[in-house]
Scaffold this active site. Structure first.
Site, PDB file in Angstrom:
ATOM      1  CE  LYS A 155      -4.053  -2.124   0.301  1.00 60.41           C
ATOM      2  NZ  LYS A 155      -5.081  -2.016  -0.746  1.00 60.41           N
ATOM      3  CD  GLU A 177     -10.033   3.636   1.065  1.00 62.52           C
ATOM      4  OE1 GLU A 177      -9.873   4.852   0.892  1.00 62.52           O
ATOM      5  OE2 GLU A 177      -9.336   2.766   0.492  1.00 62.52           O
ATOM      6  CB  SER A 444      -0.031  -8.079  -1.263  1.00 65.02           C
ATOM      7  OG  SER A 444      -0.883  -8.898  -0.476  1.00 65.02           O
TER       8      SER A 444
HETATM    9  C1  LIG Z   1      -1.560  -7.121   2.435  1.00 64.96           C
HETATM   10  C2  LIG Z   1      -2.721  -6.795   1.583  1.00 64.96           C
HETATM   11  N1  LIG Z   1      -2.883  -7.432   0.422  1.00 64.96           N
HETATM   12  C3  LIG Z   1      -3.922  -7.181  -0.385  1.00 64.96           C
HETATM   13  C4  LIG Z   1      -4.895  -6.264  -0.040  1.00 64.96           C
HETATM   14  C5  LIG Z   1      -6.053  -6.089  -0.960  1.00 64.96           C
HETATM   15  O1  LIG Z   1      -6.059  -4.867  -1.635  1.00 64.96           O
HETATM   16  P1  LIG Z   1      -5.695  -4.775  -3.151  1.00 64.96           P
HETATM   17  O2  LIG Z   1      -6.519  -5.765  -3.871  1.00 64.96           O
HETATM   18  O3  LIG Z   1      -6.024  -3.372  -3.509  1.00 64.96           O
HETATM   19  O4  LIG Z   1      -4.251  -5.058  -3.315  1.00 64.96           O
HETATM   20  C6  LIG Z   1      -4.776  -5.552   1.146  1.00 64.96           C
HETATM   21  C7  LIG Z   1      -5.786  -4.560   1.536  1.00 64.96           C
HETATM   22  O5  LIG Z   1      -5.861  -4.043   2.584  1.00 64.96           O
HETATM   23  C8  LIG Z   1      -3.653  -5.832   1.978  1.00 64.96           C
HETATM   24  O6  LIG Z   1      -3.497  -5.189   3.136  1.00 64.96           O
END
Ligand SMILES: Cc1ncc(COP(=O)(O)O)c(C=O)c1O
Lengths: 463, 269
Positions: A155, A177, A444
């Site tokens: 993020k 948010e 992620s």
């Molecule tokens: C570690 C992590 N992966 C994935 C996501 C999902 O969001 P996005 O699909 O925008 O990557 C989030 C959302 O809070 C997250 O914290």
């Protein structure tokens, strides 16, 4: 105005107007003026100064038509657009204009690059999950380690960029948010770094299940506003942030956390996240001398996946797999798989796949992972689904929870519950492929935030 | 000419202004909404905006949001709302327009929405999350069906854009008094009158002002520059009292309260 010259074939007139179509390897570039490309162009198009077609940090020859999206109306094929109250249109126009100017401004780019390197800790490693690979017995599994970024998730790639935009626009206040709290933490961090006041809207339910992140945000000086409307999760937090913005557009930037919402948000967030895919391509070339055989990422709103996929969509035919939250089961309300089970419709300012009833009312959705617990998805994913460029699958809570444990024990990594969805499906993808193939999974974020909630879900002291 | 065009032509020739209450359909239930619409019509209201409850209304403040949530929690469906409207409009002299999210229109289908709304005797629609840039397709269908598509202009709208919106609007222009969400305000913005005077010069369409209006003083202030005034939250707040959890007044009492309030506002016109 000077620009970088693209390699042959020379870019045409229409391509110049579509800012995103024209990216090229810096090594092949030379300084030329716009008028060299199209004589008299600038006189006819004074607005050209806002159009970025030389991105100093970019790299790729983009041949795919999808790389040119969104179009001038903010659409990715049928999807996207701006379904928001008139009050917000001026702010969205301003944001788009500033962003396009920033994108071609070398000062902005170098400031961003420096922060990503020194503050965020990029590039993030590409890591070989050796024991997991042995266990799965198929293709090699590699993790793109976004969990090792400062604040522990992807993020921050976007919040640093958007905080720089906030300053550039002269805005004095930031709202955001958050679902899992990762975006809230990343926003609070960027705001603390730049000394911007920060307000984070967060559903009451999410405040409960992601309390470690709530603490971090407060420590960094952000104000948390609990959201008590609707399902008290991410979707309602977006509503509240939009409502705040309706009354504060003049001095406030809304740092939206995913590739959702009205144009230009899906484009801006994707572009800031695209560093994930670009690094992966570079690292693959260096390590393997070639691109991976498949790339997997989880999809909530879709920002880590869009960031990972976009450079691949633009340049390659590498198979891409997005993983949605399958929740408990396939029944309405029991999952958050918008692309798998939803229909095109409107939510949060964008036309995209959405989980709705037959009257257009948004469904309540479920995922054990707060970051995937969202009934919509970014419009570009809808386009990729429609064109078939990306395959979308769904992974249930129990598989994700099991994978969380497995990765902790086989790799010594606590993956975020969101990322655990990508890994669970990534393992299946690896098993479908041969030993000399390479599967890259976007890890992620890290899972420290989830440990307590997982323990609660299991109702045991197993941890 | 839709019934809205007729209404403003008549009011103009009489030198009068329109008072336009907003009520949420099915808060607390459809029977109540029907009785309330009849009472407001009898009180002399000129047009009513019927809010179609929506799960994610981003332009609405807490009062209208809560009202939508109550209605949806009661399980109301669009079909039942149109049935109620169809049974009510023949007994009303004021036109009804729906305030409805594009999410709902799109899901039902643009043509189907128009067909059902027209069949129910609805005169037009306000679609707060469909700005003019996204409205071409629906606007063309509305025009063909002689159904007014009322578009919004706000304090953040540029002048050039305001002119464009005015050209695309039918029925009346909804001028949003403040940059913000719905809800009562004590003070209206200082440049509101200037903005309205400017807009008056750009278009012959009736201009009605909404968002934040809640008191007879507001009516006094706006009377010289607007053709009509829209009041939402101040009314919906009174309706909320019909809920057991919010005061539990009887339906009859609440309807009297709202009608009295409407009369005070109409008297100030
Ligand atoms: C570690 C992590 N992966 C994935 C996501 C999902 O969001 P996005 O699909 O925008 O990557 C989030 C959302 O809070 C997250 O914290």
């Amino acid at each position: 105005m000077e620009v970088e010259r693209p390699p042959e074939p020379v870019v045409g007139y229409s391509a110049l107007l579509k800012n995103t179509t024209i990216r090229f390897k810096q090594s092949q570039s030379q300084r030329i003026t716009v008028d060299d490309l199209v004589p008299g162009f600038q006189n006819h198009h004074p607005k050209l100064t806002h159009i970025a077609y030389a991105m100093p940090t970019s790299f790729l020859d983009q041949s795919s038509p999808d790389a040119a999206l969104p179009d001038d109306t903010g659409r990715y094929g049928d999807f996207g657009g701006r379904y928001v109250p008139e009050t917000l249109i001026a702010a969205l126009d301003q944001l788009e204009e500033e962003y396009l100017a920033a994108r071609q401004d070398p000062t902005f780019q170098s400031e961003l690059d420096e922060l990503l390197r020194d503050f965020v800790g990029r590039p993030s490693p590409l890591y070989f999950a050796k024991r997991l690979t042995q266990r799965c017995g198929g293709a090699q599994i590699w993790f793109k380690r976004e969990d090792l970024n400062h604040t522990g998730a992807h993020k921050i790639n976007s919040t640093i960029g958007q905080a720089l935009l906030t300053l550039r626009m002269g805005k004095k206040r930031v709202i955001a948010e958050t679902g899992a709290g990762q975006h809230g933490v990343a926003t609070a961090t960027a705001c603390a770094h730049f000394g911007l006041p920060c307000i984070v809207y967060m559903g009451e339910e999410d405040i409960r299940r992601q309390s470690p992140n709530v603490q971090s945000m407060r420590t960094m000086g952000a104000e948390i506003r609990p959201v008590t409307t609707g399902s008290r999760t991410l979707r309602d937090a977006v509503n509240e942030a939009m409502r705040d913005w309706m009354g504060s557009v003049a001095d406030t930037h809304y740092i939206l956390g995913s590739v959702v919402g009205p144009h230009p948000f899906p484009m801006i967030v994707r572009d800031f996240q695209a560093i994930i895919g670009r690094e992966t391509i570079e690292q693959s070339q260096t390590r393997f001398g070639r691109l991976p055989d498949a790339v997997v990422a989880c999809v909530g709103g879709g920002s880590n996946a869009a960031g990972m996929f976009y450079p691949f969509v633009a340049e390659t035919d590498v198979p891409l797999i997005g993983v949605e939250a399958g929740g408990h089961n396939d029944d309405r309300g029991q999952h958050a798989s918008s692309l798998t089970f939803g229909k095109p419709g409107v939510l949060h300012g964008s036309f995209s796949y959405v989980l709705q009833d037959e009257d257009g009312q948004t469904d309540d959705v479920h995922s054990a992972s707060a970051g995937l617990d969202y009934p919509g998805v970014g419009p570009e994913h809808s386009h990729w689904k429609k064109t078939g460029r990306v395959q979308y699958r769904s992974c249930r809570d129990d598989a994700a929870l099991e994978t969380f444990d497995l990765i902790a024990r086989t790799e010594g990594i606590l993956p975020a519950l969101e990322s655990s969805h990508a890994i669970a499906t990534g393992m299946e993808v690896a098993q479908e492929r041969g030993k000399d193939e390479i599967v890259v999974i976007c890890l992620s974020g890290r899972g420290d935030k989830d440990a307590a909630e997982i323990q609660r879900l299991r109702g045991s002291e197993q941890f | 000419m839709s019934s809205i065009d007729d209404l403003f032509a008549r009011l103009r020739s009489e030198g009068k202004k329109a008072f336009m209450p907003f009520v949420t359909a099915a808060d607390p239930d459809l029977e109540f909404t029907q009785s309330l619409l009849k009472a407001l019509d009898a009180t002399g209201c000129h047009l009513a905006e019927l809010g179609i409850p929506y799960s994610d209304p981003i332009a609405d403040g807490p009062v209208i949001q809560a009202s939508y949530t109550r209605a949806l929690n009661g399980g109301v469906k669009l079909e039942a709302i149109f049935d109620m409207v169809a049974n009510t409009t023949p007994q009303l002299s004021m036109p009804i327009v729906t305030m409805v999210s594009y999410a709902i229109i799109y899901r039902l289908g643009l043509d189907e929405y128009l067909k059902q709304a027209k069949a129910a005797g609805v005169a037009g629609a306000i679609v707060p999350d469909m700005p003019v840039d996204e409205s071409a397709e629906f606007a063309a269908k509305c025009r063909a069906a002689d159904f007014s598509l009322i578009q919004l202009i706000t304090p953040t709208t540029t002048k050039q854009r305001a002119i464009e919106i005015a050209q695309q609007t039918t029925g009346f222009i909804y001028y949003v008094s403040i940059a913000g969400i719905t809800g009562e305000r004590t003070e209206l913005p200082p440049d509101l009158l200037d903005n309205l005077r400017w807009l008056r010069q750009q278009t012959d369409l009736p201009i009605c002002v909404g968002f934040g209006i809640s008191k007879p003083e507001h009516v006094e202030l706006l009377k010289p520059v607007a053709d009509g005034m829209i009041v939402g939250s101040a009314i919906v707040r009174k309706i909320a009292c019909a809920h057991p959890a919010e005061g539990g007044k009887t339906a009859a009492t609440v309807i009297t309260d709202v009608s009295d309030f409407a009369r005070t506002m109409i008297d100030a016109m």
